[in-house]
Design a protein around this motif. Structure first.
Motif, PDB file in Angstrom:
ATOM      1  N   ILE A  18       0.855  -1.210   0.000  1.00 46.73           N
ATOM      2  CA  ILE A  18       0.000   0.000   0.000  1.00 46.73           C
ATOM      3  C   ILE A  18       0.871   1.234   0.000  1.00 46.73           C
ATOM      4  CG2 ILE A  18      -1.740   1.282   1.238  1.00 46.73           C
ATOM      5  CD1 ILE A  18      -2.771  -1.210   2.414  1.00 46.73           C
ATOM      6  N   GLU A  19       0.952   1.925  -1.100  1.00 47.96           N
ATOM      7  CA  GLU A  19       1.569   3.261  -1.090  1.00 47.96           C
ATOM      8  C   GLU A  19       0.590   4.135  -0.335  1.00 47.96           C
ATOM      9  OE1 GLU A  19       4.621   1.755  -2.524  1.00 47.96           O
ATOM     10  OE2 GLU A  19       4.471   3.878  -2.019  1.00 47.96           O
ATOM     11  N   VAL A  20       0.996   4.767   0.736  1.00 46.94           N
ATOM     12  CA  VAL A  20       0.046   5.402   1.654  1.00 46.94           C
ATOM     13  C   VAL A  20      -1.008   6.218   0.926  1.00 46.94           C
ATOM     14  CG1 VAL A  20      -0.153   7.083   3.517  1.00 46.94           C
ATOM     15  CG2 VAL A  20       1.626   5.326   3.579  1.00 46.94           C
ATOM     16  N   ASP A  21      -0.567   6.916  -0.138  1.00 47.07           N
ATOM     17  CA  ASP A  21      -1.577   7.808  -0.768  1.00 47.07           C
ATOM     18  C   ASP A  21      -2.077   7.298  -2.092  1.00 47.07           C
ATOM     19  OD1 ASP A  21      -0.214  10.962   0.498  1.00 47.07           O
ATOM     20  OD2 ASP A  21      -1.238   9.248   1.366  1.00 47.07           O
ATOM     21  N   GLU A  22      -1.484   6.210  -2.666  1.00 48.75           N
ATOM     22  CA  GLU A  22      -1.825   5.921  -4.070  1.00 48.75           C
ATOM     23  C   GLU A  22      -2.328   4.497  -4.270  1.00 48.75           C
ATOM     24  OE1 GLU A  22      -1.278   9.602  -4.210  1.00 48.75           O
ATOM     25  OE2 GLU A  22      -2.091   8.402  -5.842  1.00 48.75           O
ATOM     26  N   ALA A  23      -3.049   3.880  -3.318  1.00 53.19           N
ATOM     27  CA  ALA A  23      -3.491   2.481  -3.496  1.00 53.19           C
ATOM     28  C   ALA A  23      -4.374   2.368  -4.740  1.00 53.19           C
ATOM     29  CB  ALA A  23      -4.283   2.059  -2.269  1.00 53.19           C
ATOM     30  N   PRO A  24      -4.119   1.316  -5.612  1.00 50.91           N
ATOM     31  CA  PRO A  24      -4.935   1.180  -6.818  1.00 50.91           C
ATOM     32  C   PRO A  24      -6.379   0.870  -6.433  1.00 50.91           C
ATOM     33  CG  PRO A  24      -3.607  -0.782  -6.459  1.00 50.91           C
ATOM     34  CD  PRO A  24      -3.163   0.231  -5.425  1.00 50.91           C
ATOM     35  N   THR A  34      -8.462   5.219  -3.152  1.00 48.40           N
ATOM     36  CA  THR A  34      -7.140   5.529  -3.732  1.00 48.40           C
ATOM     37  C   THR A  34      -6.650   6.920  -3.331  1.00 48.40           C
ATOM     38  OG1 THR A  34      -8.305   6.404  -5.623  1.00 48.40           O
ATOM     39  CG2 THR A  34      -7.532   4.135  -5.797  1.00 48.40           C
ATOM     40  N   ARG A  35      -7.469   7.624  -2.571  1.00 53.04           N
ATOM     41  CA  ARG A  35      -7.099   9.021  -2.379  1.00 53.04           C
ATOM     42  C   ARG A  35      -7.289   9.437  -0.916  1.00 53.04           C
ATOM     43  NH1 ARG A  35      -9.084  13.872  -1.967  1.00 53.04           N
ATOM     44  NH2 ARG A  35      -8.185  15.498  -3.309  1.00 53.04           N
ATOM     45  N   PHE A  36      -6.219   9.932  -0.286  1.00 57.15           N
ATOM     46  CA  PHE A  36      -6.366  10.528   1.051  1.00 57.15           C
ATOM     47  C   PHE A  36      -5.208  11.478   1.274  1.00 57.15           C
ATOM     48  CE2 PHE A  36      -8.366  10.800   5.077  1.00 57.15           C
ATOM     49  CZ  PHE A  36      -7.356  11.117   5.982  1.00 57.15           C
ATOM     50  N   PRO A  37      -5.468  12.751   1.383  1.00 57.34           N
ATOM     51  CA  PRO A  37      -4.369  13.749   1.516  1.00 57.34           C
ATOM     52  C   PRO A  37      -3.693  13.646   2.887  1.00 57.34           C
ATOM     53  CG  PRO A  37      -6.528  14.814   1.590  1.00 57.34           C
ATOM     54  CD  PRO A  37      -6.796  13.359   1.428  1.00 57.34           C
ATOM     55  N   THR A  38      -2.914  12.570   3.079  1.00 53.18           N
ATOM     56  CA  THR A  38      -2.356  12.294   4.422  1.00 53.18           C
ATOM     57  C   THR A  38      -1.536  13.446   4.981  1.00 53.18           C
ATOM     58  OG1 THR A  38      -2.216  10.010   3.725  1.00 53.18           O
ATOM     59  CG2 THR A  38      -1.070  10.557   5.729  1.00 53.18           C
ATOM     60  N   GLU A  39      -0.713  14.030   4.147  1.00 47.59           N
ATOM     61  CA  GLU A  39       0.163  15.081   4.683  1.00 47.59           C
ATOM     62  C   GLU A  39      -0.657  16.248   5.233  1.00 47.59           C
ATOM     63  OE1 GLU A  39       3.489  14.740   2.220  1.00 47.59           O
ATOM     64  OE2 GLU A  39       4.097  16.829   2.693  1.00 47.59           O
TER      65      GLU A  39
END
Ligand SMILES: C[S@@+](CC[C@H](N)C(=O)[O-])C[C@H]1O[C@@H](n2cnc3c(N)ncnc32)[C@H](O)[C@@H]1O
Length: 680
Positions: A18-24, A34-39
């Motif tokens: 899981i890429e923290v911000d870019e899950a397919p 696929t989208r969550f502005p974690t920073e």
């Protein structure tokens, strides 16, 4: 593949699926997949965790434990909007027409955030306090009306209490207000009784001077200590003294006394209009006031004693072990007069006002009880009162503090200040919510004109409308949801974190009084055994079973395939994650993706001292049948980490892998223990 082979596979190298911000995307497109502005979200969460009630004043009417950050849940809910403009955190709304369910509302973070975004919300909790709080804070009542009601309430209360809290200024002898009274814990030895305090230092000034307590006379002094006779007997000791320096005997607590009588008044802290704050030894008249309160309460107060019985529980047992069998024993006579007078005055108001007023009085008990300690000595001038639940448990001070609930100044827990912060500021905020924004390195405030933190209350699902934000909140064991199948768009919640907080047990402290104030507002005697919490580390199976029932109900009521179950979770221990995994597996959910976010304020007492986790995993799940079978989480690489962020990340991946796998129940528990490097 045999289980041992599968076991061997566990040694595989871990590829962070899981890429923290870019899950397919894995299913019918929901942005949060696929989208969550974690920073961005972390930036706000880091700030909010320092002062959550300032960020969300309308969600903090009453004490509840382990509230999540409002900004984080706004970010989560924003990713459920069908429009990209709706994803913008600072854009108003975005969830019009949606129905959001929270089956474990607690402090109400989800339902407040969702209703502001235009959704209709359904919220349940097994305990009546979260439900009462949600109804009181989501129902619009003009502030003008509340202010008028509170003025009446306060004037009547003050009239009854002031005579018991009046004192005199030690410098000008004029009448003054008592702010609070410090008590010492009575102990005895062969020589007789002595008092024990957390510290003889009452106040430290920035220049290093301060106010001390003379252990022989009990007089507070600044600079030169009072002169005492040579053979004067010491009356007051610091808590670390265990044996009497004269007879050598170990000091004994007075266990056969009622808890409240195990303390004796030591210092009056008052406020004189001319000489401001003062510390003084209680005068004859001050002691008289305490005695008059005892006589008054004996003659005038009829408490529902049987309903105030302490029933055992993981944390309440600490009270019973101290010989405290009734909650009334925790309050001085003046505090009991405050409670009884509040009840009488409450009964004279309309139901809609009784609700928020009753909640204010109830939550004030955390600052108006003789379990409160004193932390006002430090030169940083922290608030004076160590409130009852500064830790998620009971603690018993040496220096106990009796607050004056109608003191006119800014002392935490006074009824005036609670109205100002939890009703007035909250109502103004609900009218036009304010968010923080980090712009070019500086924080600014953004008013979201057009958003409101309230809605129209409904009593049943059929009345839920989607054109205007409505709310349905009920006391309910969410193992059985009174909702039709496929009726809600998303479930957004945060379950108890295994054994971290014993909500139902701790909430007894408030429930017993709220049952007296607002008998018709809840089932005050619900079975706490149905609460999805592990009372001990041994009864994880109960936790799993109740959560599995709740998740199964969520599965049933979610619209598919777009419906998501999203919740936050963290825990150090493998069995907590193991039972959570099994509860989700039994309810046929699989992990879509996860994000990791800061959730705790690193300096708060119950975090700092316990090396607790400071992050939450935000887990995004979907009913298994909504996900294609072939996309699976890879086996994670096992590396032990004490880093809170990495740990939460790793746990989410392990959860994803276990939910995709066909490991048996036993193998899943084993797998968690192996993954987190502990023996099962
Ligand atoms: C972690 S709290 C929720 C906190 C909330 N998200 C917040 O931010 O304030 C979990 C809640 O689950 C509730 N709960 C536990 N077991 C339950 C059950 N069987 N049915 C409904 N609610 C339950 C507890 O009373 C508690 O209020």
């Amino acid at each position: 593949m045999t289980s041992t082979e599968r076991q061997l596979q566990l040694e595989f190298h871990f590829s962070n699926t899981i890429e923290v911000d870019e899950a397919p995307s894995r299913a019918e497109g929901v942005a949060i997949d696929t989208r969550f502005p974690t920073e961005e979200a972390n930036l706000l969460a880091e700030r909010e965790t320092f002062n959550k009630h300032l960020f969300r004043p309308n969600t903090y009417l009453h004490k509840w434990w382990a509230r999540r950050s409002g900004t984080t849940f706004r970010y989560i809910l924003k990713q459920l909007s069908d429009t990209s403009s709706g994803h913008d955190y600072y854009a108003i709304g975005g969830l019009q027409g949606k129905i959001i369910l929270d089956p474990m509302i607690g402090g109400g973070t989800t339902i407040h955030e969702a209703i502001r975004l235009g959704a209709s919300v359904i919220g349940y909790d097994i305990d009546p306090i979260p439900v009462l709080q949600a109804k009181a804070t989501l129902t619009y009542i003009p502030l003008k009306e509340k202010t008028a009601i509170f003025k009446k309430f306060f004037e009547r209360l003050e009239k009854i209490l002031n005579p018991f809290f009046t004192t005199t200024c030690p410098r000008c002898n004029s009448n003054a207000e008592t702010q609070f009274i410090l008590y010492g814990l009575r102990k005895k030895c062969q020589c007789g009784e002595a008092l024990f305090v957390d510290s003889l230092q009452l106040r430290e000034e920035p220049d290093g001077s301060g106010i001390e307590l003379c252990p022989y006379t009990g007089l507070p002094y600044q600079g030169t200590p009072p002169v005492v006779a040579d053979q004067a007997r010491r009356l007051i000791y610091d808590k670390n003294i265990r044996k009497c320096p004269t007879c050598g005997e170990v000091f004994q607590e007075l266990r056969d006394e009622l808890y409240v009588n195990r303390y004796a008044p030591l210092v009056i802290v008052g406020h004189c209009t001319q000489h401001k704050q003062f510390f003084k030894k209680p005068s004859e008249a001050d002691i008289q006031h305490i005695e008059q309160a005892r006589i008054y309460s004996a003659a005038n107060i009829c408490l529902p004693k049987n309903d105030l019985t302490v029933s055992g529980g993981p944390k309440s047992d600490d009270l019973l072990h101290k010989g405290i069998s009734n909650y009334a024993d925790l309050f001085t006579h003046r505090q009991l007069i405050y409670l009884a007078a509040s009840k009488d005055i409450l009964d004279t108001f309309e139901e809609k006002h009784q609700r928020w007023l009753g909640m204010i009085v109830s939550t004030s008990l955390e600052f108006n009880c003789l379990l409160c300690g004193y932390k006002g000595a430090g030169k940083r001038r922290p608030g004076a009162i160590r409130h009852v639940f500064s830790h998620h448990a009971y603690s018993f001070p040496y220096t106990a503090l009796e607050n004056n609930p109608v003191f006119s100044g800014n002392t935490s827990g006074t009824i005036g200040l609670l109205f100002r912060d939890r009703i007035r500021a909250a109502s103004l905020w609900a009218e036009k919510p304010v968010e923080r924004k980090h712009v070019h390195g500086t924080w600014t405030k953004v008013s979201l004109t057009g958003e409101h933190d309230w809605g129209i209350q409904t009593q049943s699902f059929d009345e839920i409308q989607t054109q205007a934000p409505t709310f349905l909140v009920m006391q309910q064991d969410s193992s059985h949801l009174p909702l039709p199948a496929a009726s809600v768009d998303h479930v957004v919640t945060d379950p108890p974190y295994y054994d971290s907080v014993q909500y139902s047990d701790l909430a007894q402290f408030f429930r017993v009084w709220l049952r007296w104030f607002l008998p018709g507002e809840g089932n005050w005697d619900y079975s706490v055994a149905n609460s999805a919490v592990a009372e001990t580390t041994q009864n994880g199976a109960k936790y799993q079973q109740i959560l599995a029932a709740i998740w199964s109900e969520c599965h049933r009521v979610l619209k598919k395939p777009s419906g998501r179950l999203i919740f936050t979770f963290h825990h150090w221990r493998p069995e907590a994650w193991g039972h959570l995994t099994l509860s989700l597996k039994k309810a046929k959910f699989r992990l879509v993706t996860s994000y990791t976010i800061q959730s705790e304020n690193p300096i708060s007492v119950h975090i700092r001292q316990l090396q607790a986790l400071k992050h939450d995993s935000i887990l995004v799940l979907a009913p298994s049948e909504s996900l294609s079978a072939d996309n699976r989480f890879c086996l994670p690489e096992m590396k032990s980490t004490q880093d809170s962020f990495m740990f939460c990340n790793l746990c989410a991946t392990i959860l994803g892998y276990c939910l995709d796998s066909d490991l048996s129940e036993h193998e899943i528990i084993e797998f968690w223990h192996k993954s987190l490097g502990t023996e099962s």
